[in-house]
Write a protein that holds these residues in place. Structure first.
Motif: not given
Length: 234
Positions: A186-201
């Motif tokens: 919803y927020h990044y248009g990608t799967s959770v396994n592709r999130l980096d540290r900053e996006q996760g925070a």
């Protein structure tokens, strides 16, 4: 004569609880038993719906616009460790150290209330999971009491990793957005396994107020979360 040696015992009637009180107690015990069975089953199964999800569905009937809930359950091993740690750093820094209730954090909360007269949240991830599963977001002393009594049962039946897995997949992360996978899309248009540290925070920073907060607005709080992670060697 026998009657001279016998003392008359006073006729004491046993006081019994009114029927409606007994029924309320039985109903309460029955609810707790059902919750305990449900928590035991969550070791293997995924809940069809949670209390908060049902609450949001009911509330949507009285709101404008179409309500389209989205949820994709993903195993914990498919969620990057830095995303897991960002949520822990944001919501419950001592998650793996306590048994469901962080008494040290609660002491800090009460101390802050005495000093500043301001009440802030002190719920652990385990408490929040129980609230999401069986209760609603409406605050009340009764809800908090039920929550606190169910948390030890959750900790008894579920491992810490399973509690975290359920929490990450069941909490609200936006209007009708349930779980970290749906939130990532919803927020990044990608799967959770592709999130980096900053996006996760930034995602973790939205948890306290998911209907108003957006990751792009969480510059300050996401920085605090990243600093907490660095201080722990994460």
């Amino acid at each position: 004569m026998k009657w001279l040696w016998k003392r008359k015992r006073p006729n004491r009637k046993r006081r019994r609880l009114p029927p409606f009180v007994r029924w309320l107690l039985l109903l309460g015990l029955g609810c707790y038993a059902c919750c305990a069975i449900a928590l035991a089953g969550l070791r293997w199964f995924i809940p069809i719906a949670t209390g908060v999800q049902i609450q949001k569905r009911v509330e949507s009937f009285f709101q404008e616009g179409e309500y389209r809930p989205v949820q994709v359950f993903v195993p914990l091993e498919n969620i990057p460790v830095h995303v897991q740690r960002a949520v822990i750093a944001a919501e419950d820094g001592r998650f793996y150290e306590h048994r469901g209730i962080d008494w040290l954090e609660l002491a800090k909360v009460f101390e802050e209330v005495e000093k500043r007269g301001r009440l802030r949240g002190g719920s652990t991830i385990s408490q929040q999971l129980v609230k999401n599963l069986f209760l609603t977001t409406h605050r009340s002393p009764i809800r908090k009491g039920i929550e606190l009594t169910l948390v030890p049962i959750a900790e008894l039946f579920l491992s810490k990793d399973r509690i975290l897995e359920l929490y990450l997949n069941l909490i609200e992360w936006g209007p009708g957005i349930w779980g970290v996978e749906a939130a990532s899309r919803y927020h990044y248009g990608t799967s959770v396994n592709r999130l980096d540290r900053e996006q996760g925070a930034r995602l973790a920073a939205c948890i306290p107020d998911p209907l108003r907060r957006r990751p792009s607005q969480m510059d300050t709080y996401s920085g605090i979360i990243l600093e907490r992670m660095r201080s722990r060697g994460w």
